[in-house]
Write a protein that holds these residues in place. Sequence first.
Motif, PDB file in Angstrom:
ATOM      1  N   ARG A 115      54.950  86.018  56.513  1.00 44.89           N
ATOM      2  CA  ARG A 115      55.928  87.071  55.673  1.00 44.89           C
ATOM      3  C   ARG A 115      57.268  86.162  55.494  1.00 44.89           C
ATOM      4  NH1 ARG A 115      57.219  92.702  57.821  1.00 44.89           N
ATOM      5  NH2 ARG A 115      55.441  93.379  56.432  1.00 44.89           N
ATOM      6  N   LYS A 116      57.834  86.262  54.155  1.00 41.20           N
ATOM      7  CA  LYS A 116      58.992  85.504  53.711  1.00 41.20           C
ATOM      8  C   LYS A 116      59.439  86.356  52.803  1.00 41.20           C
ATOM      9  CE  LYS A 116      58.031  80.729  55.288  1.00 41.20           C
ATOM     10  NZ  LYS A 116      57.689  79.607  54.940  1.00 41.20           N
ATOM     11  N   ILE A 117      60.901  86.702  52.953  1.00 45.43           N
ATOM     12  CA  ILE A 117      61.561  87.510  52.182  1.00 45.43           C
ATOM     13  C   ILE A 117      61.048  88.760  51.635  1.00 45.43           C
ATOM     14  CG2 ILE A 117      63.091  87.473  50.101  1.00 45.43           C
ATOM     15  CD1 ILE A 117      62.799  84.273  50.196  1.00 45.43           C
ATOM     16  N   GLY A 118      60.627  89.486  52.785  1.00 43.88           N
ATOM     17  CA  GLY A 118      59.906  90.757  52.527  1.00 43.88           C
ATOM     18  C   GLY A 118      58.537  90.677  51.876  1.00 43.88           C
ATOM     19  N   LYS A 119      57.833  89.590  51.778  1.00 41.62           N
ATOM     20  CA  LYS A 119      56.528  89.500  50.680  1.00 41.62           C
ATOM     21  C   LYS A 119      55.583  88.921  51.917  1.00 41.62           C
ATOM     22  CE  LYS A 119      58.100  89.152  46.138  1.00 41.62           C
ATOM     23  NZ  LYS A 119      58.419  88.504  44.934  1.00 41.62           N
ATOM     24  N   THR A 120      54.437  89.472  51.932  1.00 39.84           N
ATOM     25  CA  THR A 120      53.367  88.913  52.785  1.00 39.84           C
ATOM     26  C   THR A 120      52.364  88.284  52.012  1.00 39.84           C
ATOM     27  OG1 THR A 120      53.499  90.659  54.325  1.00 39.84           O
ATOM     28  CG2 THR A 120      51.338  89.682  54.472  1.00 39.84           C
TER      29      THR A 120
END
Length: 193
Positions: A115-120
Motif C-alpha cells: 500500500r502506497k499513498i492509499g492505494k493497494t
Amino acid sequence: IKLTNCIFYFSPLLLNNFKYGWNGFSTGEFAKSNLFSELYNYIHNQKNNSINSHLIVMDEVDLYLHPDWQRTFFSELLEFVRIEFPKDSVQIILSTHSPIIISDFLPEDIVSLDRKIGKTKVVESFGFASHITDLYVEGMHLNSTFGEHSKKAINQLLVRSTNKTLTEQDISLIKKIKSKNIQQMILNSNDQS
C-alpha cells in the motif's frame, strides 16, 4: 472436544464443581491449539462429510506464534491435513505477516500486497529459499530491518562519526553493538575508537 461438549450439559450447580479450560497456556500455545482444533472440528463435522472439495481460509496464522513455531507451522499444517482429510479435497488460503511462514511458499503461490499513498497493489513476491532479510525488506516492504529507535540512534552515530564528533558515550554504545560490520561502518576507521 467431546468432553468439553458434555460438560455444557451439566446443571449450573454441578458445572461450578469442574475446573477446565486453557489455564497455564501461553497466548501462542492457545492460538496454535485453537487454530488446529477449529480445523479438526470442521473436518470431523458430520455436515461436511458430503462436501467433495473444501476451501479453507485461515487469517493471520502467525498471530502470537514464536518465530520457531512460525518456522514449523506450514509443515505441521500440511501433515495435519494429510492425516485428517480422507482425500485430496482441500485447498487452503493463508494470510500472514510473517516472512518466516512466507519462506515456505514458492513466489508464484504468494499474493504480495503493498500500500502506497492509499492505494493497494499486487507486487513481486519473495518466498521459498529467500534470505530472511530479503523477505523483510522486499517481501514485507519494510524500509529497514532495525527497530525505529535503534535506527535513529545509528543514524545519529553515523552523522557524528562523519563530523568526527563522537563522544565517549557514543563509543561505549558502538562497542555494545553485536554486529562488527555495523560497528565498523559507524566508526569508519575513525581514530576516536
